[in-house]
Enzyme design. Structure first.
Site, PDB file in Angstrom:
ATOM      1  N   LYS A  42       4.991 -21.081 -15.556  1.00  0.00           N
ATOM      2  CA  LYS A  42       4.452 -20.380 -14.088  1.00  0.00           C
ATOM      3  C   LYS A  42       4.971 -21.022 -12.976  1.00  0.00           C
ATOM      4  O   LYS A  42       5.598 -22.152 -12.823  1.00  0.00           O
ATOM      5  CB  LYS A  42       2.926 -21.422 -14.396  1.00  0.00           C
ATOM      6  CG  LYS A  42       2.268 -21.410 -12.458  1.00  0.00           C
ATOM      7  CD  LYS A  42       1.365 -21.302 -12.638  1.00  0.00           C
ATOM      8  CE  LYS A  42       1.097 -22.698 -12.524  1.00  0.00           C
ATOM      9  NZ  LYS A  42       1.461 -23.358 -10.414  1.00  0.00           N
ATOM     10  N   ASP A  69       2.836 -17.792  -9.696  1.00  0.00           N
ATOM     11  CA  ASP A  69       1.724 -18.193  -9.287  1.00  0.00           C
ATOM     12  C   ASP A  69       1.716 -18.977  -7.325  1.00  0.00           C
ATOM     13  O   ASP A  69       1.923 -20.057  -7.499  1.00  0.00           O
ATOM     14  CB  ASP A  69       0.891 -20.064  -9.694  1.00  0.00           C
ATOM     15  CG  ASP A  69       0.227 -20.551  -9.249  1.00  0.00           C
ATOM     16  OD1 ASP A  69      -1.061 -19.540  -8.359  1.00  0.00           O
ATOM     17  OD2 ASP A  69      -0.235 -21.520  -9.654  1.00  0.00           O
ATOM     18  N   LYS A  71      -0.555 -17.995  -4.414  1.00  0.00           N
ATOM     19  CA  LYS A  71      -1.386 -17.551  -4.590  1.00  0.00           C
ATOM     20  C   LYS A  71      -1.743 -16.620  -2.923  1.00  0.00           C
ATOM     21  O   LYS A  71      -1.994 -17.377  -2.194  1.00  0.00           O
ATOM     22  CB  LYS A  71      -2.319 -19.081  -3.858  1.00  0.00           C
ATOM     23  CG  LYS A  71      -2.445 -20.016  -5.191  1.00  0.00           C
ATOM     24  CD  LYS A  71      -3.414 -21.400  -5.473  1.00  0.00           C
ATOM     25  CE  LYS A  71      -3.116 -22.327  -6.892  1.00  0.00           C
ATOM     26  NZ  LYS A  71      -1.690 -22.186  -7.541  1.00  0.00           N
ATOM     27  N   ASP A  74      -3.983 -12.831   2.235  1.00  0.00           N
ATOM     28  CA  ASP A  74      -3.204 -13.076   3.860  1.00  0.00           C
ATOM     29  C   ASP A  74      -4.440 -11.857   4.142  1.00  0.00           C
ATOM     30  O   ASP A  74      -5.051 -11.295   3.200  1.00  0.00           O
ATOM     31  CB  ASP A  74      -1.712 -12.654   3.549  1.00  0.00           C
ATOM     32  CG  ASP A  74      -1.422 -12.600   5.531  1.00  0.00           C
ATOM     33  OD1 ASP A  74      -2.214 -11.747   6.453  1.00  0.00           O
ATOM     34  OD2 ASP A  74      -0.006 -13.029   5.809  1.00  0.00           O
ATOM     35  N   THR A 133      -8.669 -26.799  -8.702  1.00  0.00           N
ATOM     36  CA  THR A 133      -9.445 -27.941  -9.123  1.00  0.00           C
ATOM     37  C   THR A 133      -9.309 -28.721  -8.456  1.00  0.00           C
ATOM     38  O   THR A 133      -9.198 -29.988  -8.616  1.00  0.00           O
ATOM     39  CB  THR A 133      -8.622 -27.954 -10.217  1.00  0.00           C
ATOM     40  OG1 THR A 133      -7.501 -28.044 -10.103  1.00  0.00           O
ATOM     41  CG2 THR A 133      -9.198 -27.000 -11.269  1.00  0.00           C
ATOM     42  N   ARG A 224       1.936 -31.180 -14.939  1.00  0.00           N
ATOM     43  CA  ARG A 224       2.314 -32.905 -14.938  1.00  0.00           C
ATOM     44  C   ARG A 224       2.404 -33.195 -17.019  1.00  0.00           C
ATOM     45  O   ARG A 224       3.451 -33.805 -17.484  1.00  0.00           O
ATOM     46  CB  ARG A 224       1.635 -33.463 -14.426  1.00  0.00           C
ATOM     47  CG  ARG A 224       2.471 -33.772 -12.719  1.00  0.00           C
ATOM     48  CD  ARG A 224       1.368 -34.310 -11.349  1.00  0.00           C
ATOM     49  NE  ARG A 224       0.382 -33.279 -11.600  1.00  0.00           N
ATOM     50  CZ  ARG A 224      -0.557 -33.557 -10.803  1.00  0.00           C
ATOM     51  NH1 ARG A 224      -0.763 -34.741  -9.317  1.00  0.00           N
ATOM     52  NH2 ARG A 224      -1.832 -32.557 -10.336  1.00  0.00           N
TER      53      ARG A 224
HETATM   54  O1  C5P Z   1       0.582 -30.863 -13.090  1.00  0.00           O
HETATM   55  P1  C5P Z   1      -0.753 -30.516 -13.261  1.00  0.00           P
HETATM   56  O2  C5P Z   1      -0.747 -30.183 -14.730  1.00  0.00           O
HETATM   57  O3  C5P Z   1      -1.864 -30.587 -12.673  1.00  0.00           O
HETATM   58  O4  C5P Z   1      -0.303 -28.786 -12.926  1.00  0.00           O
HETATM   59  C1  C5P Z   1      -0.965 -28.052 -12.166  1.00  0.00           C
HETATM   60  C2  C5P Z   1      -0.999 -26.311 -11.914  1.00  0.00           C
HETATM   61  O5  C5P Z   1      -1.682 -25.674 -11.647  1.00  0.00           O
HETATM   62  C3  C5P Z   1      -0.105 -26.821 -10.520  1.00  0.00           C
HETATM   63  O6  C5P Z   1       1.072 -25.914 -10.267  1.00  0.00           O
HETATM   64  C4  C5P Z   1      -1.140 -26.629  -9.457  1.00  0.00           C
HETATM   65  O7  C5P Z   1      -0.594 -25.966  -8.479  1.00  0.00           O
HETATM   66  C5  C5P Z   1      -1.977 -25.176 -10.512  1.00  0.00           C
HETATM   67  N1  C5P Z   1      -3.738 -25.218 -10.028  1.00  0.00           N
HETATM   68  C6  C5P Z   1      -4.014 -25.801 -10.193  1.00  0.00           C
HETATM   69  N2  C5P Z   1      -5.265 -25.535  -9.431  1.00  0.00           N
HETATM   70  C7  C5P Z   1      -5.752 -24.152  -8.620  1.00  0.00           C
HETATM   71  C8  C5P Z   1      -4.868 -23.908  -9.239  1.00  0.00           C
HETATM   72  C9  C5P Z   1      -3.353 -23.646  -9.920  1.00  0.00           C
HETATM   73  O8  C5P Z   1      -3.796 -27.160 -10.323  1.00  0.00           O
HETATM   74  N3  C5P Z   1      -7.232 -23.528  -8.902  1.00  0.00           N
END
Ligand code: C5P
Length: 245
Positions: A42, A69, A71, A74, A133, A224
């Site tokens: 991603k 990603d 998002k 617009d 989330t 992460r």
């Molecule tokens: O580090 P972590 O596992 O929390 O990363 C989650 C990834 O998913 C990040 O790149 C974040 O931008 C993305 N994301 C998210 N929640 C959403 C959509 C995308 O955490 N609803």
């Protein structure tokens, strides 16, 4: 870099690693190391803004699937043009905000389909983002309107499906509620995945990889827990083992 692995069962590997690192060289190094254990990469805002579309071309040149990603949110015409540009980059998945409304979602889908068709390749999966989330009821209350996270997610998910989208980004905790109200064959891409080994951070609604798959997730976005792990390769391997073993 090797082509991303399939799981033991031969089913495509559902792990999408979020390359949330600031430079192309760090992203390419991480991707090269974890590629045998994951299904796709991603590319999000930080990496895309710093490294530009070349990072997508570089990853695609290895044979890896790419989830762009950004998002988009617009006016429909602007989102359609951005989606067309992403489709020309040959990404396999991309995101738009459902809160942009049905006209915006339909315009995005049309742009993906028409651009891909003109290039003789499959259209990318256009995924709707419902409620981030990281947001809870208090965060929604700050915005006004609906304050019950589940109700807002359900509303946006129904709107996305009615607009023709066949995939959503959502919390794994929302799947039990969403799956029965949406058409069969919907793709559910779930961030908010935590193994329990990492420290607490801004994700407020999480499940383990195995729990998310059991709940019906078709893809897991893992950031992460892999890239910030002391050993990202071991972390990716262990997550894959936890869902295939
Ligand atoms: O580090 P972590 O596992 O929390 O990363 C989650 C990834 O998913 C990040 O790149 C974040 O931008 C993305 N994301 C998210 N929640 C959403 C959509 C995308 O955490 N609803």
């Amino acid at each position: 870099m090797r082509r991303p692995a399939r799981g033991k069962s031969g089913v495509p590997n559902p792990i999408i690693v979020a390359l949330d690192v600031p430079t192309a060289s760090e992203a390419i190094d991480l991707a090269r190391r974890v590629a045998p254990h994951v299904g796709a990469f991603k590319v999000g805002k930080e990496l895309f803004v710093s490294a530009g579309p070349d990072i997508v071309r570089t990853l695609r040149a290895t044979g890896a699937s790419v989830f762009l990603d950004l998002k988009f949110h617009d006016i429909p015409n602007t989102v359609a043009k951005a989606v067309a540009a992403a489709t020309r980059l040959d990404v396999q998945m991309l995101t738009i905000h459902c809160s942009g409304g049905s006209a915006m979602m339909k315009a995005a889908l049309k742009a993906a389909q028409e651009t891909a068709a003109s290039m003789g390749r499959p259209a990318p999966l256009v995924l709707g983002v419902t409620v981030l989330t990281s947001m809870d009821s208090a965060a929604l209350a700050e915005l006004g309107g609906e304050t019950v996270v589940e109700a807002q997610v359900e509303r946006l998910a129904r709107l996305a499906a009615a607009s023709g989208l066949s995939g959503l980004v959502c919390s794994p905790l929302e799947l039990q509620r969403l799956k029965p109200i949406l058409p069969a064959g919907m793709n559910f891409v779930t961030p908010g995945i935590r193994t329990g080994a990492e420290k607490a951070d801004d994700q407020k609604r999480t499940l383990s990889p195995r729990e998310a798959i059991a709940a019906g997730a078709t893809h897991l976005v893992v950031g992460r827990p892999i890239y910030a792990a002391p050993d990202p390769v071991a972390a990716a391997q262990s997550i894959l083992a936890s869902i295939t073993g």
